[in-house]
Design a protein around this motif. Structure first.
Motif, mmCIF file in Angstrom:
data_model
loop_
_atom_site.group_PDB
_atom_site.id
_atom_site.type_symbol
_atom_site.label_atom_id
_atom_site.label_comp_id
_atom_site.label_asym_id
_atom_site.label_seq_id
_atom_site.Cartn_x
_atom_site.Cartn_y
_atom_site.Cartn_z
ATOM 1 N N SER A 82 0.848 -1.270 0.027
ATOM 2 C CA SER A 82 0.029 0.026 0.066
ATOM 3 C C SER A 82 0.807 1.113 -0.166
ATOM 4 O O SER A 82 0.314 2.257 -0.534
ATOM 5 N N GLY A 83 1.958 1.005 0.472
ATOM 6 C CA GLY A 83 2.995 2.245 0.529
ATOM 7 C C GLY A 83 3.208 2.523 -0.969
ATOM 8 O O GLY A 83 3.286 3.850 -1.318
ATOM 9 N N GLU A 84 3.581 1.775 -1.678
ATOM 10 C CA GLU A 84 3.889 1.906 -3.195
ATOM 11 C C GLU A 84 2.763 2.358 -4.050
ATOM 12 O O GLU A 84 2.822 3.398 -4.789
ATOM 13 N N ALA A 85 1.528 1.927 -3.510
ATOM 14 C CA ALA A 85 0.479 2.327 -4.287
ATOM 15 C C ALA A 85 0.054 3.885 -3.882
ATOM 16 O O ALA A 85 -0.336 4.648 -4.927
ATOM 17 N N LYS A 108 9.466 6.087 4.058
ATOM 18 C CA LYS A 108 9.849 7.325 3.438
ATOM 19 C C LYS A 108 10.754 7.273 2.222
ATOM 20 O O LYS A 108 10.756 7.792 1.539
ATOM 21 N N GLU A 109 11.574 6.095 2.559
ATOM 22 C CA GLU A 109 12.477 5.857 1.273
ATOM 23 C C GLU A 109 11.579 5.290 -0.055
ATOM 24 O O GLU A 109 11.981 5.605 -1.231
ATOM 25 N N GLU A 110 10.466 4.744 0.110
ATOM 26 C CA GLU A 110 9.529 4.449 -0.946
ATOM 27 C C GLU A 110 9.263 5.690 -1.717
ATOM 28 O O GLU A 110 9.281 5.722 -2.855
ATOM 29 N N PHE A 111 8.784 6.721 -0.739
ATOM 30 C CA PHE A 111 8.621 7.978 -1.391
ATOM 31 C C PHE A 111 9.455 8.817 -2.210
ATOM 32 O O PHE A 111 9.317 9.212 -3.401
ATOM 33 N N ARG A 112 10.793 8.686 -1.821
ATOM 34 C CA ARG A 112 11.863 9.348 -2.093
ATOM 35 C C ARG A 112 11.958 8.754 -3.524
ATOM 36 O O ARG A 112 12.678 9.313 -4.528
ATOM 37 N N GLN A 113 11.993 7.571 -3.586
ATOM 38 C CA GLN A 113 12.458 6.697 -4.884
ATOM 39 C C GLN A 113 11.447 6.979 -6.157
ATOM 40 O O GLN A 113 11.631 6.954 -7.191
ATOM 41 N N HIS A 114 10.138 7.628 -5.588
ATOM 42 C CA HIS A 114 9.226 8.117 -6.628
ATOM 43 C C HIS A 114 9.400 9.758 -6.799
ATOM 44 O O HIS A 114 8.603 10.268 -7.341
#
Length: 274
Positions: A82-85, A108-114
């Protein structure tokens, strides 16, 4: 044809399998029965599958490492959180937004990667995830931002997360805390059973919903996806017990004890048809 063969016959028509993780594939540090066999079955027949989890406290890399450690060999590409979504959802709508994230370092790192900038002050929107590192001061700060009217997103609605020793409070409990303090619910909750996550995973698989099955242990998230037109299978290895089903507004298409029973049904159907 009995119920077991009916289930196996219907599942044999499915072209994509989605599996919840917590309470379905594993509990804590214990792989649940049938997980290895079912994945091997799908791999051998080249049937697409994804592990679809609402738990946003870990990244897909974290989950891939855990599954491999427990004895299930899968790549990161099989994991969808759900974080990636949520990151994908916001990237389409607020691609350059400065975000305050109440979540783990992995989220937070997931969002930085986007491509998002993660900030502590003057954010343009706030995201609440399953934050196992949460402190009172950060929850207070989140409430201040929500009360100020900033766009407010949550990764998923789960109230509790199943563990080997019971349940731990999940993001649903945090959402209730914020609502009590601010009077606001999230503007959008992305994870199961809401449309954004299933739209994202369907775009990833390229397979229509009518040929996709969701296997999970939670009625109000996994099984509630049935309202999108997806086939649902409830496993009784996690949060939901058989007695809970009758009173639920979310009814599964099928119920099995665990992935081991599901695998056995598929294997029998394969041997009959073969």
């Amino acid at each position: 044809m009995n119920q077991s063969l009916s289930l196996a016959s219907q599942l044999s028509q499915m072209r994509c399998f989605l599996m919840d993780m917590d309470g379905t594939v594993f509990l804590g540090e214990r792989l649940l029965p049938g997980a290895v066999e079912l994945v091997d079955y799908l791999e051998q027949r080249e049937i697409p599958y994804f592990f679809l989890t609402n738990n946003s406290s870990r990244s897909k890399a974290d989950y891939a490492q855990k599954l491999n450690r427990l004895g299930l060999t899968v790549s990161e590409q099989r994991i969808f959180t759900s974080g990636e979504a949520t990151a994908l959802y916001l990237k389409k709508r607020m691609p350059s937004a400065r975000l305050f994230i109440a979540g783990t370092d992995s989220l937070k790192e997931e969002f930085r990667q986007h491509g998002f900038e993660i900030v502590e002050e003057r954010p343009e929107a706030v995201v609440l995830g399953f934050d196992t590192t949460l402190t009172y001061n950060r929850l207070w700060k989140l409430c201040d931002f929500v009360r100020a009217g900033l766009p407010y997103f949550a990764t998923h609605p789960d109230i509790n997360c199943p563990t080997e020793n019971g349940f731990m409070p999940d993001i649903g409990a945090m959402i209730a805390f914020v609502q009590t303090s601010t009077g606001r619910q999230p503007d959008v909750i992305v994870g199961k059973p809401n449309p954004p996550i299933i739209e994202a995973v369907t775009a990833k698989s390229g397979i229509p919903l009518q040929f996709t099955v969701m296997i999970g242990d939670r009625l109000y998230t996994d099984i509630a996806l049935g309202r999108t037109g997806i086939t649902t299978v409830l496993v009784l290895s996690g949060e939901t017990k058989a007695a809970d089903v009758a009173g639920s507004p979310f009814q599964p298409d099928w119920i099995v004890e665990n992935l081991a029973e599901l695998y056995a049904l598929l294997s029998r159907a394969q041997s009959v048809s073969g």
